[in-house]
Motif scaffolding. Structure first.
Motif, short mmCIF file in Angstrom:
data_model
loop_
_atom_site.label_atom_id
_atom_site.label_comp_id
_atom_site.label_asym_id
_atom_site.label_seq_id
_atom_site.Cartn_x
_atom_site.Cartn_y
_atom_site.Cartn_z
N GLY A 1 19.88 -22.13 -7.55
CA GLY A 1 20.74 -21.87 -8.72
C GLY A 1 22.20 -22.09 -8.40
O GLY A 1 22.91 -22.81 -9.11
N TRP A 2 22.66 -21.50 -7.31
CA TRP A 2 24.08 -21.58 -6.95
C TRP A 2 24.51 -22.99 -6.56
O TRP A 2 25.57 -23.46 -6.94
N GLY A 3 23.64 -23.67 -5.78
CA GLY A 3 24.02 -24.99 -5.27
C GLY A 3 24.25 -26.01 -6.37
O GLY A 3 25.10 -26.87 -6.25
N GLY A 4 23.47 -25.89 -7.45
CA GLY A 4 23.57 -26.90 -8.50
C GLY A 4 24.74 -26.70 -9.45
O GLY A 4 25.06 -27.60 -10.24
N LEU A 5 25.40 -25.53 -9.38
CA LEU A 5 26.45 -25.22 -10.37
C LEU A 5 27.59 -26.21 -10.33
O LEU A 5 28.12 -26.60 -11.37
N ASN A 6 27.98 -26.64 -9.13
CA ASN A 6 29.21 -27.41 -8.99
C ASN A 6 28.96 -28.91 -8.91
O ASN A 6 29.86 -29.66 -8.58
N GLN A 7 27.72 -29.33 -9.19
CA GLN A 7 27.37 -30.74 -8.97
C GLN A 7 27.60 -31.60 -10.21
O GLN A 7 27.39 -31.14 -11.33
N THR A 8 27.99 -32.85 -9.99
CA THR A 8 28.04 -33.79 -11.11
C THR A 8 27.02 -34.90 -10.93
O THR A 8 26.73 -35.64 -11.86
N GLN A 9 26.46 -35.03 -9.71
CA GLN A 9 25.47 -36.07 -9.44
C GLN A 9 24.08 -35.57 -9.85
O GLN A 9 23.65 -34.51 -9.40
N LEU A 10 23.39 -36.35 -10.67
CA LEU A 10 22.10 -35.89 -11.21
C LEU A 10 21.05 -35.70 -10.12
O LEU A 10 20.25 -34.78 -10.18
N ARG A 11 21.05 -36.59 -9.11
CA ARG A 11 20.00 -36.46 -8.09
C ARG A 11 20.18 -35.19 -7.27
O ARG A 11 19.21 -34.54 -6.91
N LYS A 12 21.44 -34.81 -7.04
CA LYS A 12 21.67 -33.55 -6.30
C LYS A 12 21.26 -32.36 -7.17
O LYS A 12 20.69 -31.38 -6.68
N ILE A 13 21.56 -32.45 -8.47
CA ILE A 13 21.16 -31.36 -9.38
C ILE A 13 19.64 -31.22 -9.37
O ILE A 13 19.10 -30.11 -9.30
N LEU A 14 18.94 -32.36 -9.40
CA LEU A 14 17.47 -32.30 -9.38
C LEU A 14 16.95 -31.76 -8.04
O LEU A 14 15.92 -31.09 -8.00
N ALA A 15 17.67 -32.04 -6.95
CA ALA A 15 17.26 -31.51 -5.65
C ALA A 15 17.38 -29.98 -5.64
O ALA A 15 16.48 -29.28 -5.18
N TYR A 16 18.49 -29.47 -6.17
CA TYR A 16 18.66 -28.00 -6.21
C TYR A 16 17.66 -27.36 -7.17
O TYR A 16 17.15 -26.27 -6.92
N SER A 17 17.35 -28.08 -8.26
CA SER A 17 16.34 -27.59 -9.18
C SER A 17 14.99 -27.50 -8.47
O SER A 17 14.23 -26.54 -8.64
N SER A 18 14.70 -28.50 -7.62
CA SER A 18 13.45 -28.51 -6.85
C SER A 18 13.40 -27.31 -5.90
O SER A 18 12.37 -26.63 -5.79
N ILE A 19 14.52 -27.03 -5.21
CA ILE A 19 14.58 -25.90 -4.27
C ILE A 19 14.30 -24.59 -5.01
O ILE A 19 13.52 -23.74 -4.56
N ALA A 20 14.91 -24.43 -6.20
CA ALA A 20 14.72 -23.19 -6.97
C ALA A 20 13.26 -23.03 -7.40
O ALA A 20 12.68 -21.94 -7.28
N HIS A 21 12.66 -24.12 -7.88
CA HIS A 21 11.26 -24.03 -8.33
C HIS A 21 10.32 -23.71 -7.16
O HIS A 21 9.38 -22.92 -7.31
N LEU A 22 10.59 -24.33 -5.99
CA LEU A 22 9.75 -24.05 -4.83
C LEU A 22 9.87 -22.57 -4.43
O LEU A 22 8.90 -21.96 -3.99
N GLY A 23 11.08 -22.02 -4.60
CA GLY A 23 11.28 -20.60 -4.30
C GLY A 23 10.37 -19.72 -5.16
O GLY A 23 9.74 -18.79 -4.65
N TRP A 24 10.29 -20.05 -6.45
CA TRP A 24 9.40 -19.28 -7.35
C TRP A 24 7.95 -19.36 -6.90
O TRP A 24 7.22 -18.37 -6.93
#
Length: 348
Positions: free
Chosen positions: A165-188
């Motif tokens: 959640g935190w890592g993706g807040l400051n990103q403008t690159q879509l692939r990095k946002i998707l990577a942080y989204s992946s990390i969050a989902h794996l956490g769940w």
């Protein structure tokens, strides 16, 4: 890339995962993971670009370190207990080491730092393979060993949900946002693993469907950062109207498909008496929701200044296959009413 070579690489990719799925011996499982890593590396480096080569090198180093740790842990387990069975891991030392090695393989926080960097250097198709298919084999092993230390899994899960959640807040690159989204989902998924493995599987499958449609939307728009998204309404107006629903489904809002796994996981955690953990996880989902909302806002609530010629691309026929996108989008948006049926399928 030569189609024959591509076919061989994709076949090896599938074979590596299948070997890990089918194995009951640690050496065979390790071999499958190695095949997986080696088969995707030429796909990652096929665009001869410094960023792609850098990403491939980083990926190779992290995966090699994880595989070496896994091999060391399984040898240690054989030395301590005298057997190589995957499901018979009883000693806490190899069990913990294997859990951490597999966490590094799939990119769970705090072993996540390679994932955004690697994903950023790849094109969207290879990025999609890395975010979905490459998670299958390590997950099959995590599900089989049922790690003995529940505290470790809860720490890994909560850290991943918060970092994602935190890592993706400051990103403008879509692939990095998707990577942080992946990390969050794996956490769940890891949070609920020890209480309900079938629920972890359900979350993994819904995550695959949602990520698949998100990557395909970005691929259709040839978008790699948030600014590019603002011009997508000229290329595919209908899809631009549907994309916020796909993104909010990734964020886990009802009445979309993405709400189903989060809802069931929070219910399961509460049933196990872990209300504080469930509350923290739900709050971390708000952080993720913020950056999905940013993407939705950039896509459908802002109109970039355009001249008349700039607004014509949607009239041209697209060369890309849109059947997979149509199917996955429908699944991403509409599957919530089928929750009881899907749960019954996974809990026979």
């Amino acid at each position: 890339m030569n189609p024959y070579i591509l076919a061989i690489l994709l076949f090896s990719l599938g074979l590596g995962t299948t070997i890990t799925f089918a194995s009951s011996h640690w050496l065979l499982a390790w071999m499958g993971l190695e095949m997986n890593t080696l088969a995707i590396m030429p796909l990652m480096a096929q665009h001869h670009h410094p960023r792609a080569i850098e990403a491939t090198t980083k990926y190779f180093l992290t995966q090699a370190a994880a595989a070496a740790t896994l091999l060391f842990a399984s040898v240690t387990n054989a030395w301590l207990t005298g057997q190589w069975e995957i499901q018979q891991i009883t000693h806490p030392l190899p069990s913990t080491m294997i859990t951490l090695a597999l966490a590094l393989k799939i990119g769970l926080a705090p072993l996540h730092a390679w994932l955004p960097e690697v994903l950023q250097g790849l094109d969207l198709t290879t990025g999609l393979i890395l975010s979905t298919w490459q998670k299958l084999a390590p997950f099959a092993l995590i599900l089989q060993i049922q790690p003995s230390s529940s505290t470790l899994l809860i720490i890994l899960g909560l850290t991943s949900a918060l970092v994602g959640g935190w890592g993706g807040l400051n990103q403008t690159q879509l692939r990095k946002i998707l990577a942080y989204s992946s990390i969050a989902h794996l956490g769940w998924m890891i949070l609920v693993l020890q209480f309900s493995p079938s629920l972890t599987l359900l979350t993994l499958l819904t995550y695959f469907v949602m990520t698949f449609s998100t990557f395909l939307v970005f691929k259709l728009n040839k978008a790699t950062n948030i600014n590019t998204l603002a011009t997508s309404w000229t290329k595919a107006p209908t899809l631009t109207a549907l994309t916020p629903l796909i993104l909010l489904s990734l964020g886990g809002l009802p009445p979309l498909t993405g709400f189903m796994p989060k809802w069931l996981i929070l219910q399961e955690l509460t049933k196990q008496g872990l209300a504080p953990t469930a509350t923290l996880a739900a709050l971390s989902a708000l952080l993720s929701l913020y950056f999905y909302l940013r993407l939705s806002y950039a896509m459908s609530l802002t109109i970039s200044p355009n001249n008349l010629t700039g607004t014509t691309p949607w009239r041209f026929s697209s060369t890309q296959l849109t059947y997979p996108l149509a199917t996955s989008t429908a699944m991403t948006i509409c599957l919530l009413p089928l929750t009881p049926a899907i749960s019954a399928l996974l809990n026979p």
